[in-house]
Design a protein around this motif. Structure first.
Motif, PDB file in Angstrom:
ATOM      1  N   TYR A  28     -11.867 -23.615  -3.644  1.00  0.00           N
ATOM      2  CA  TYR A  28     -10.400 -23.768  -4.230  1.00  0.00           C
ATOM      3  C   TYR A  28      -9.423 -24.212  -3.579  1.00  0.00           C
ATOM      4  O   TYR A  28      -9.592 -23.719  -2.110  1.00  0.00           O
ATOM      5  N   PHE A  34      -5.108 -24.835  -2.541  1.00  0.00           N
ATOM      6  CA  PHE A  34      -3.956 -24.196  -2.813  1.00  0.00           C
ATOM      7  C   PHE A  34      -2.857 -24.956  -1.900  1.00  0.00           C
ATOM      8  O   PHE A  34      -3.114 -25.422  -0.843  1.00  0.00           O
ATOM      9  N   LEU A  73       3.227 -19.477  -3.693  1.00  0.00           N
ATOM     10  CA  LEU A  73       2.323 -20.244  -4.506  1.00  0.00           C
ATOM     11  C   LEU A  73       2.917 -21.469  -4.968  1.00  0.00           C
ATOM     12  O   LEU A  73       4.045 -21.135  -5.911  1.00  0.00           O
ATOM     13  N   LYS A  89      -2.299 -24.556  -7.350  1.00  0.00           N
ATOM     14  CA  LYS A  89      -3.611 -24.484  -7.057  1.00  0.00           C
ATOM     15  C   LYS A  89      -4.700 -25.305  -7.967  1.00  0.00           C
ATOM     16  O   LYS A  89      -4.268 -25.606  -9.194  1.00  0.00           O
ATOM     17  N   LEU A 129      -8.788 -25.130  -9.166  1.00  0.00           N
ATOM     18  CA  LEU A 129      -9.861 -24.494  -9.115  1.00  0.00           C
ATOM     19  C   LEU A 129     -10.950 -25.183  -9.458  1.00  0.00           C
ATOM     20  O   LEU A 129     -12.236 -25.278  -9.094  1.00  0.00           O
ATOM     21  N   GLY A 162     -14.741 -17.339  -4.897  1.00  0.00           N
ATOM     22  CA  GLY A 162     -15.022 -15.886  -4.817  1.00  0.00           C
ATOM     23  C   GLY A 162     -15.072 -15.110  -3.558  1.00  0.00           C
ATOM     24  O   GLY A 162     -15.328 -14.150  -3.665  1.00  0.00           O
ATOM     25  N   TYR A 163     -14.588 -16.105  -2.630  1.00  0.00           N
ATOM     26  CA  TYR A 163     -14.540 -15.461  -1.171  1.00  0.00           C
ATOM     27  C   TYR A 163     -13.183 -15.339  -0.940  1.00  0.00           C
ATOM     28  O   TYR A 163     -12.437 -16.033  -1.170  1.00  0.00           O
ATOM     29  N   GLN A 164     -12.944 -14.078  -0.270  1.00  0.00           N
ATOM     30  CA  GLN A 164     -11.324 -13.721  -0.113  1.00  0.00           C
ATOM     31  C   GLN A 164     -10.893 -14.395   1.324  1.00  0.00           C
ATOM     32  O   GLN A 164      -9.562 -14.121   1.414  1.00  0.00           O
ATOM     33  N   VAL A 221      -8.922 -16.766   2.852  1.00  0.00           N
ATOM     34  CA  VAL A 221      -8.277 -18.035   2.870  1.00  0.00           C
ATOM     35  C   VAL A 221      -7.994 -18.815   4.306  1.00  0.00           C
ATOM     36  O   VAL A 221      -7.580 -18.052   5.156  1.00  0.00           O
TER      37      VAL A 221
END
Lengths: 114, 113
Positions: B32, B34, B46, B49, B51, B97-99, B101
Motif C-alpha cells: 500500500y 501513500f 495524508l 493513497k 491500495l 495489513g501490516y502496521q 509504515v
C-alpha cells in the motif's frame, strides 16, 4: 475531532536530564505510533501500540528510551538520561488499524538537549 | 523488507508550472502506497493513497499519483503548483495489513513566485 495532541511543543533540557513527551491519540483509534524525525535519518518508527499493548519496539534506539500507554487516550515517551544526539522532532500518530487507514500525526515535540 | 527511495531531496519550481516528485519502492509482496505532506512546524498529513484498483490516484489540493508496478514507482504530480504547495512531501509504503509504515527521506518542494 481535535486530532492527535502532543505536549509539549518544545522542550529544551540539559544532558542527563529526564524528558517525558506526551500524546493523546484520536478517540477510537486502536493504534498509536511514536516516530522520530531528524535531518540525517528522516522519519524513524520507534515503537507502536495496539489496544494499549506494545507490539513492536525494535526501533527504540537504546535502553534510555521507554514508552508506555496506560490507557486508550494517553501515551508517554520517556528518555532517561537524555543526550545531545537525542535532539529531534518526536511525532505521535494514530490510526484505526484498517488496511486503508492512514496515519494521523500530531504537531510534534521539538526536543533540544544541550 | 520494504524500502522507499525519493530521488530528489529538493525540487524548486516556478509558480503555475507542473511538478513531479519521484518515489520508488522495493517490496517482494503487495504494498500500500501513500504520499504525505508536511508544512513547517506541523505533523504529516495524508495527500493520497493507493491500495488497489485504478493506478491513477487523485488526492487533495490537486495532486495525483500513478502506481507503476513494473517500474515499482509511485510518482506524485501536479499540473500547476501554487505558492501554498511549498512544503516537504513524503512517500510511504506498508505491507498489506501490516502496521509498520516506512517513509522516504522526503522531498522539499519550493515554489518560486
Amino acid at each position: 475531532d481535535a486530532g492527535v495532541i502532543q505536549s509539549p511543543r518544545h522542550e529544551v533540557t540539559e544532558m542527563g536530564q529526564e524528558v517525558t513527551l506526551r500524546c493523546k491519540p484520536i478517540s477510537g483509534h486502536d493504534y498509536l505510533f511514536w516516530y522520530r524525525q531528524t535531518m540525517m535519518r528522516g522519519l524513524e518508527l520507534l515503537i507502536y501500540f495496539n489496544n494499549n499493548v506494545p507490539i513492536d519496539d525494535s526501533g527504540m534506539p537504546e535502553d534510555r528510551f521507554s514508552a508506555k500507554m496506560p490507557n486508550a487516550s494517553f501515551s508517554t515517551l520517556k528518555i532517561q538520561p537524555s543526550e545531545p544526539r537525542d535532539s529531534a522532532v518526536y511525532f505521535c500518530a494514530s490510526n484505526g488499524g484498517g488496511r486503508d487507514s492512514p496515519l494521523h500525526f500530531g504537531n510534534g515535540t521539538r526536543l533540544t538537549v544541550t | 523488507a520494504q524500502s522507499v527511495t525519493q530521488l530528489d531531496s529538493q525540487v524548486p519550481v516556478f509558480e503555475e508550472a507542473p511538478v513531479e516528485l519521484r518515489c520508488n519502492y522495493s517490496s517482494s509482496v503487495s504494498v500500500y502506497l501513500f504520499w504525505y505532506v508536511q508544512y513547517p512546524n506541523q505533523g504529516l498529513q495524508l495527500l493520497l493513497k493507493y491500495l488497489s484498483g485504478s493506478t491513477l490516484v487523485k488526492g487533495i489540493n490537486g495532486f495525483e499519483a500513478e502506481f507503476n508496478k513494473s517500474q515499482t514507482s509511485f510518482h506524485l504530480r501536479k499540473p500547476s503548483v501554487h505558492i501554498s504547495d511549498t512544503a516537504e512531501y513524503f512517500c510511504a509504503v506498508n505491507l498489506g495489513g501490516y502496521q509498520k509504515v516506512t517513509f522516504g527521506i522526503g522531498t522539499k518542494l519550493q515554489v518560486i513566485p
